[in-house]
Design an enzyme around this catalytic site. Structure first.
Site: not given
Lengths: 286, 121
Positions: A12, A61, A197, A244
């Site tokens: 995502h 988030h 990331h 995540e």
């Protein structure tokens, strides 16, 4: 009784929203087709297996939850999930239909299994849910979502985080919750986030292609092996925000070990390692 | 840990698990949002989180000082916001996820934040 017929693992990211919202020409461009083409395959697979519900394991988030009271696991039991305003105005999608009865049943089952989740009768969902979801579950002709969801949020923001093993066990408990639901429903469990990331510090933008692909292989073939990784190892391998991937591990826990991907894709681009996998679980023994 | 009748109850497995939930051996370019960041950054995080609300975004746009006044930011924190000092805000304990909301209201693209981050070493 309800059944789990498959699973989806998907990255995502706000970038996926920008590209989706830019329209078909951008999605199908040379730059983005390697990501959006496989999503189209997953969309077609979903259209063929026709689930009645999606359970979406994701992370917020700091759009629905904040540091005043940060839940480790939070489950939606609402009839409807509005789209969160993440600071730029909410994306123009209608609220996503929920299934409160299924949500409450999962809540009871998880608590019976000693997963003491935060129970949310109201919950706005952010890009953890709605960056991948339109690609597989939105009818542009009807301007509406196709499949009601039950969202399950995992804290991957504020350490201490639930361990990878705990998240896998959460998925196993979620499996029992679904299998014990009396209504005859076909359920697909999705886990979103990752893959590699890094959004802070001098390593900003680092992508770890080799690890991402190894993660996807391990998830398919040896999910128990991933339970032994610590967050520190995951961060060193894939970056701070790559933790995540525990959401994928939770999804995998809800599937039979023998289940295998029917769609699998990976695209390292700019600051993200984008991963996508769809598992068929209909014929696999538990 | 010294051995006492009480600590002898604590198994090696438990102590390993306790250690594992606090990553402690990360290189400097990898950082966490954990106790130290959360405690240090609570005011900055509250401030940036407020920008989910369109009224707060309007207030920021119209009167940035009045917007900051609501959250009891220190003089140092206010200076970081005024300077759009993304590295400083991050070091001050601001989560990347609320920083994104501040980037929106200040029209700062993420690549610019990334450039500052990469060049901060």
């Amino acid at each position: 009784m309800a059944r789990i017929i498959g699973g989806i693992g998907a990255s995502h990211a706000p970038s996926m929203e920008h590209v989706y919202d830019a329209g078909a020409e951008v999605r199908e461009s040379d730059e983005w087709a390697p990501l959006f083409g496989p999503f189209q395959e997953v969309s077609e697979w979903l259209g063929a297996v026709k689930p009645d519900r999606l359970v979406v394991i994701y992370n917020d988030h700091m759009d629905a939850f904040f540091l005043d009271a940060y839940p480790t696991f939070a489950l939606g039991v609402a009839e409807s999930y509005p789209i969160a305003d993440e600071g730029f105005g909410a994306r123009p999608f209608p609220p996503i239909a929920g299934d409160a009865s299924l949500g409450w049943h999962i809540a009871r089952s998880l608590v019976a299994d000693e997963f003491d989740i935060t129970i949310c009768q109201e919950l706005e969902v952010d890009h953890g849910v709605i960056s991948p979801l339109p690609m597989v579950d939105f009818s542009e002709s009807d301007s509406d979502w196709k499949i009601p969801i039950v969202p399950l949020a995992v804290n991957v923001n504020l350490h201490p985080l639930p361990t990878p093993r705990r998240c896998y066990k959460l998925g196993q408990a979620l499996r029992r919750a679904i299998l014990s639901y009396p209504e005859d429903l076909k359920v697909v469990v999705a886990g979103t986030g990752g893959l590699s990331h890094q959004l802070t510090g001098t390593a900003f933008g680092a992508v770890r292609q080799e690890w991402d692909q190894e993660f996807m292989r391990l998830l398919a073939e040896e999910p128990e092996t991933l339970c032994d990784y610590t967050h520190e190892q995951l961060i060193k391998l894939g970056g701070t925000e790559s933790v995540e991937v525990v959401n994928w591990l939770a999804m995998r826990g809800a599937l039979p070990v023998a289940a295998r991907p029917v769609v699998e894709a990976y695209y390292a681009h700019r600051i993200m390692g984008y991963g996508l996998a769809a598992y068929d679980a209909a014929g696999s023994p538990a | 840990m010294p051995t006492t009748p009480e600590t002898s109850e604590l198994s090696a497995d438990y102590l390993r698990r306790l250690a594992d939930v606090q990553p402690s051996d990360l290189p400097p370019e990898l950082d966490l949002f954990d106790e130290s960041t959360a405690r240090r950054g609570i005011r900055l995080n509250k401030a940036a989180y407020s920008l989910k609300d369109a009224h707060q975004r309007d207030l920021f746009a119209n009167d940035e000082e009045a917007w900051m006044e609501q959250f009891g930011l220190t003089d140092g924190e206010r200076a970081l916001v005024r300077a759009r000092d993304w590295i400083g805000l991050w070091r001050g304990g601001m989560s990347i996820y609320v920083m994104v909301k501040l980037s929106g209201v200040t029209n700062t693209p993420l690549p610019e934040i990334g450039r500052q981050m990469r060049e901060s070493g």
